[in-house]
Motif scaffolding. Structure first.
Motif, PDB file in Angstrom:
ATOM      1  N   VAL A  91      43.694  32.140  39.970  1.00 37.36           N
ATOM      2  CA  VAL A  91      44.120  30.714  40.221  1.00 37.36           C
ATOM      3  C   VAL A  91      42.898  29.901  39.995  1.00 37.36           C
ATOM      4  CG1 VAL A  91      45.225  29.219  41.681  1.00 37.36           C
ATOM      5  CG2 VAL A  91      45.972  31.394  41.637  1.00 37.36           C
ATOM      6  N   GLU A  92      42.726  29.158  38.819  1.00 39.60           N
ATOM      7  CA  GLU A  92      41.508  28.487  38.482  1.00 39.60           C
ATOM      8  C   GLU A  92      41.103  27.298  39.434  1.00 39.60           C
ATOM      9  OE1 GLU A  92      41.548  27.416  34.294  1.00 39.60           O
ATOM     10  OE2 GLU A  92      41.920  29.583  33.599  1.00 39.60           O
ATOM     11  N   THR A  93      42.152  26.872  40.302  1.00 41.63           N
ATOM     12  CA  THR A  93      42.023  25.671  41.191  1.00 41.63           C
ATOM     13  C   THR A  93      41.288  26.387  42.415  1.00 41.63           C
ATOM     14  OG1 THR A  93      44.184  25.975  41.823  1.00 41.63           O
ATOM     15  CG2 THR A  93      43.619  24.460  40.545  1.00 41.63           C
ATOM     16  N   ASP A  94      41.316  27.770  42.710  1.00 43.81           N
ATOM     17  CA  ASP A  94      40.755  28.518  43.818  1.00 43.81           C
ATOM     18  C   ASP A  94      39.401  28.299  43.872  1.00 43.81           C
ATOM     19  OD1 ASP A  94      43.262  28.994  44.963  1.00 43.81           O
ATOM     20  OD2 ASP A  94      43.173  31.147  44.130  1.00 43.81           O
ATOM     21  N   PRO A  95      38.585  28.370  44.826  1.00 41.38           N
ATOM     22  CA  PRO A  95      37.119  28.361  44.870  1.00 41.38           C
ATOM     23  C   PRO A  95      36.813  29.529  44.124  1.00 41.38           C
ATOM     24  CG  PRO A  95      38.096  27.691  47.101  1.00 41.38           C
ATOM     25  CD  PRO A  95      39.113  27.978  46.301  1.00 41.38           C
ATOM     26  N   LEU A  96      35.518  29.434  43.717  1.00 43.54           N
ATOM     27  CA  LEU A  96      34.978  30.473  42.946  1.00 43.54           C
ATOM     28  C   LEU A  96      34.822  31.871  43.826  1.00 43.54           C
ATOM     29  CD1 LEU A  96      31.865  28.836  40.801  1.00 43.54           C
ATOM     30  CD2 LEU A  96      34.014  29.386  40.189  1.00 43.54           C
ATOM     31  N   SER A  97      34.422  31.781  45.082  1.00 35.51           N
ATOM     32  CA  SER A  97      34.451  32.678  45.871  1.00 35.51           C
ATOM     33  C   SER A  97      35.563  33.593  46.002  1.00 35.51           C
ATOM     34  CB  SER A  97      33.786  32.433  47.336  1.00 35.51           C
ATOM     35  OG  SER A  97      34.633  31.421  47.884  1.00 35.51           O
ATOM     36  N   THR A  98      36.586  32.584  46.187  1.00 33.68           N
ATOM     37  CA  THR A  98      38.249  33.327  46.414  1.00 33.68           C
ATOM     38  C   THR A  98      38.312  34.036  45.097  1.00 33.68           C
ATOM     39  OG1 THR A  98      38.902  31.608  47.879  1.00 33.68           O
ATOM     40  CG2 THR A  98      40.714  32.825  46.837  1.00 33.68           C
ATOM     41  N   GLN A  99      38.220  33.584  43.697  1.00 34.12           N
ATOM     42  CA  GLN A  99      38.500  34.003  42.756  1.00 34.12           C
ATOM     43  C   GLN A  99      37.830  35.134  42.493  1.00 34.12           C
ATOM     44  OE1 GLN A  99      38.453  31.562  39.007  1.00 34.12           O
ATOM     45  NE2 GLN A  99      38.506  29.721  40.201  1.00 34.12           N
ATOM     46  N   LEU A 100      36.234  35.339  42.876  1.00 38.91           N
ATOM     47  CA  LEU A 100      35.555  36.507  42.377  1.00 38.91           C
ATOM     48  C   LEU A 100      35.768  37.605  43.639  1.00 38.91           C
ATOM     49  CD1 LEU A 100      33.677  37.589  40.915  1.00 38.91           C
ATOM     50  CD2 LEU A 100      31.602  36.509  42.093  1.00 38.91           C
ATOM     51  N   GLN A 101      36.106  37.015  44.672  1.00 40.74           N
ATOM     52  CA  GLN A 101      36.468  38.304  45.735  1.00 40.74           C
ATOM     53  C   GLN A 101      37.710  38.801  45.355  1.00 40.74           C
ATOM     54  OE1 GLN A 101      36.563  36.444  49.431  1.00 40.74           O
ATOM     55  NE2 GLN A 101      34.318  35.641  49.304  1.00 40.74           N
ATOM     56  N   GLY A 102      38.712  38.137  44.890  1.00 38.53           N
ATOM     57  CA  GLY A 102      40.156  38.811  44.322  1.00 38.53           C
ATOM     58  C   GLY A 102      39.955  39.621  43.372  1.00 38.53           C
ATOM     59  N   MET A 103      39.060  39.352  42.501  1.00 41.42           N
ATOM     60  CA  MET A 103      38.713  40.226  41.081  1.00 41.42           C
ATOM     61  C   MET A 103      38.070  41.367  41.472  1.00 41.42           C
ATOM     62  SD  MET A 103      36.842  39.450  37.691  1.00 41.42           S
ATOM     63  CE  MET A 103      35.234  38.757  38.420  1.00 41.42           C
ATOM     64  N   MET A 104      36.935  41.303  42.523  1.00 45.68           N
ATOM     65  CA  MET A 104      36.251  42.919  42.755  1.00 45.68           C
ATOM     66  C   MET A 104      37.304  43.481  43.986  1.00 45.68           C
ATOM     67  SD  MET A 104      33.708  41.910  40.937  1.00 45.68           S
ATOM     68  CE  MET A 104      33.065  43.600  41.224  1.00 45.68           C
ATOM     69  N   LEU A 105      38.028  43.057  44.689  1.00 43.58           N
ATOM     70  CA  LEU A 105      38.776  43.872  45.490  1.00 43.58           C
ATOM     71  C   LEU A 105      39.807  44.449  44.492  1.00 43.58           C
ATOM     72  CD1 LEU A 105      39.528  41.443  48.375  1.00 43.58           C
ATOM     73  CD2 LEU A 105      38.442  43.596  48.711  1.00 43.58           C
ATOM     74  N   LEU A 106      40.405  43.681  43.532  1.00 48.38           N
ATOM     75  CA  LEU A 106      41.448  44.477  42.402  1.00 48.38           C
ATOM     76  C   LEU A 106      40.483  45.871  41.710  1.00 48.38           C
ATOM     77  CD1 LEU A 106      43.981  44.505  41.117  1.00 48.38           C
ATOM     78  CD2 LEU A 106      43.117  42.898  39.319  1.00 48.38           C
ATOM     79  N   ILE A 107      39.535  45.532  41.319  1.00 50.27           N
ATOM     80  CA  ILE A 107      38.621  46.338  40.542  1.00 50.27           C
ATOM     81  C   ILE A 107      38.583  47.610  41.554  1.00 50.27           C
ATOM     82  CG2 ILE A 107      36.580  47.008  39.375  1.00 50.27           C
ATOM     83  CD1 ILE A 107      36.209  44.074  38.604  1.00 50.27           C
ATOM     84  N   ALA A 108      37.925  47.338  43.043  1.00 46.52           N
ATOM     85  CA  ALA A 108      37.899  48.362  44.027  1.00 46.52           C
ATOM     86  C   ALA A 108      38.926  49.075  44.074  1.00 46.52           C
ATOM     87  CB  ALA A 108      37.322  47.766  45.262  1.00 46.52           C
ATOM     88  N   GLU A 109      40.348  48.487  44.314  1.00 52.67           N
ATOM     89  CA  GLU A 109      41.612  49.217  44.232  1.00 52.67           C
ATOM     90  C   GLU A 109      41.901  50.188  43.139  1.00 52.67           C
ATOM     91  OE1 GLU A 109      46.170  48.431  44.660  1.00 52.67           O
ATOM     92  OE2 GLU A 109      44.870  46.640  44.729  1.00 52.67           O
ATOM     93  N   GLN A 110      41.299  49.802  42.008  1.00 55.09           N
ATOM     94  CA  GLN A 110      41.773  50.642  40.684  1.00 55.09           C
ATOM     95  C   GLN A 110      40.735  51.768  40.673  1.00 55.09           C
ATOM     96  OE1 GLN A 110      44.466  50.206  38.471  1.00 55.09           O
ATOM     97  NE2 GLN A 110      45.177  48.492  40.009  1.00 55.09           N
ATOM     98  N   LEU A 111      39.538  51.497  40.740  1.00 50.18           N
ATOM     99  CA  LEU A 111      38.423  52.447  40.878  1.00 50.18           C
ATOM    100  C   LEU A 111      38.431  53.343  41.597  1.00 50.18           C
ATOM    101  CD1 LEU A 111      35.174  50.532  39.529  1.00 50.18           C
ATOM    102  CD2 LEU A 111      36.904  51.700  38.003  1.00 50.18           C
ATOM    103  N   LEU A 112      38.679  53.192  42.908  1.00 54.77           N
ATOM    104  CA  LEU A 112      38.662  54.069  43.906  1.00 54.77           C
ATOM    105  C   LEU A 112      40.015  54.806  44.142  1.00 54.77           C
ATOM    106  CD1 LEU A 112      37.151  52.118  46.797  1.00 54.77           C
ATOM    107  CD2 LEU A 112      35.998  53.785  45.189  1.00 54.77           C
ATOM    108  N   ASP A 113      41.007  54.655  43.319  1.00 56.75           N
ATOM    109  CA  ASP A 113      42.283  55.496  43.223  1.00 56.75           C
ATOM    110  C   ASP A 113      41.910  56.959  42.861  1.00 56.75           C
ATOM    111  OD1 ASP A 113      45.322  55.792  42.132  1.00 56.75           O
ATOM    112  OD2 ASP A 113      44.072  56.717  40.448  1.00 56.75           O
TER     113      ASP A 113
END
Length: 218
Positions: A91-113
């Motif tokens: 969501v581009e209106t979210d703070p950068l930290s929220t955007q980046l944390q969401g992205m890295m958490l998603l990657i973590a979920e996928q990579l640690l499958d």
């Protein structure tokens, strides 16, 4: 373990039941599932087309209808199961930290499958002793950058003037190391208890905050 032993075990286990009518998508999926299982259990050399056919409950002829060679089969397995793209639409209106944390958490979920971790462990082992699989991984590894959304997101932030980064590719590697490198290594090597749940979330948040503090335009 020899190829004949792996084939014997595969015939006993029959990783997939081939009863009923399967469409091409299901057949292909079962073949990839069997290849993944055989690679993780026996290694690349012992995972012959015969053993994969036995494990999937299909004929070797069926395997060759989908994949022209063992190399082609394992290239597809690595691309689709390990380097599969991870889409992320912040969501581009979210703070950068929220955007980046969401992205890295998603990657973590996928990579640690579980399957991805199993494939990674197998490839780490195989690349140290098997020139064939080492070459396959070397040829395909550049695709991993396309699979992760990190570089695209960072490039966009640089273009809009919100982040100051000279080398986006290097910064993406650094961000990955700061947030997921340690947890991934712990899962692969058991060198320390792996971070999970809230501990993983807090670790990623700390890494993101540290990264943004260094690169956010004042």
């Amino acid at each position: 373990m020899s190829s004949s032993d792996a084939l014997s075990d595969a015939r006993k286990l029959r990783c997939c039941d081939h009863t009923g009518t399967l469409d091409d998508v299901e057949r292909r999926t079962r073949i990839l599932n069997a290849a993944s299982s055989m690679l993780s259990t026996y290694g690349y050399h012992a995972a012959s087309m015969d053993s994969i056919a036995a494990c999937s409950g299909m004929s070797k002829k069926t395997l060759y209808q989908f994949f022209e060679s063992k190399k082609s089969l394992f290239e597809t397995l690595i691309i689709e199961r390990l380097f599969a793209p991870i889409p992320y639409a912040p969501v581009e209106t979210d703070p950068l930290s929220t955007q980046l944390q969401g992205m890295m958490l998603l990657i973590a979920e996928q990579l640690l499958d579980e399957e991805r971790l199993s494939l990674l462990k197998s490839l780490v082992t195989e690349t140290t002793r098997n020139p064939a699989i080492r070459q396959i991984v070397a040829d395909l590894f550049h695709l991993s950058g396309r699979a992760l959304p990190v570089q695209d997101w960072l490039t966009k932030q640089v273009a809009t003037g919100t982040l100051d980064i000279n080398d986006v590719e290097e910064a993406a590697d650094l961000l990955f190391s700061m947030t997921l490198g340690g947890p991934l290594l712990a899962h692969l090597t058991h060198c320390k208890p792996p971070k999970e749940g809230e501990n993983l979330t807090h670790f990623i948040e700390y890494g993101v905050q540290t990264f943004l503090k260094a690169h956010t335009v004042k």
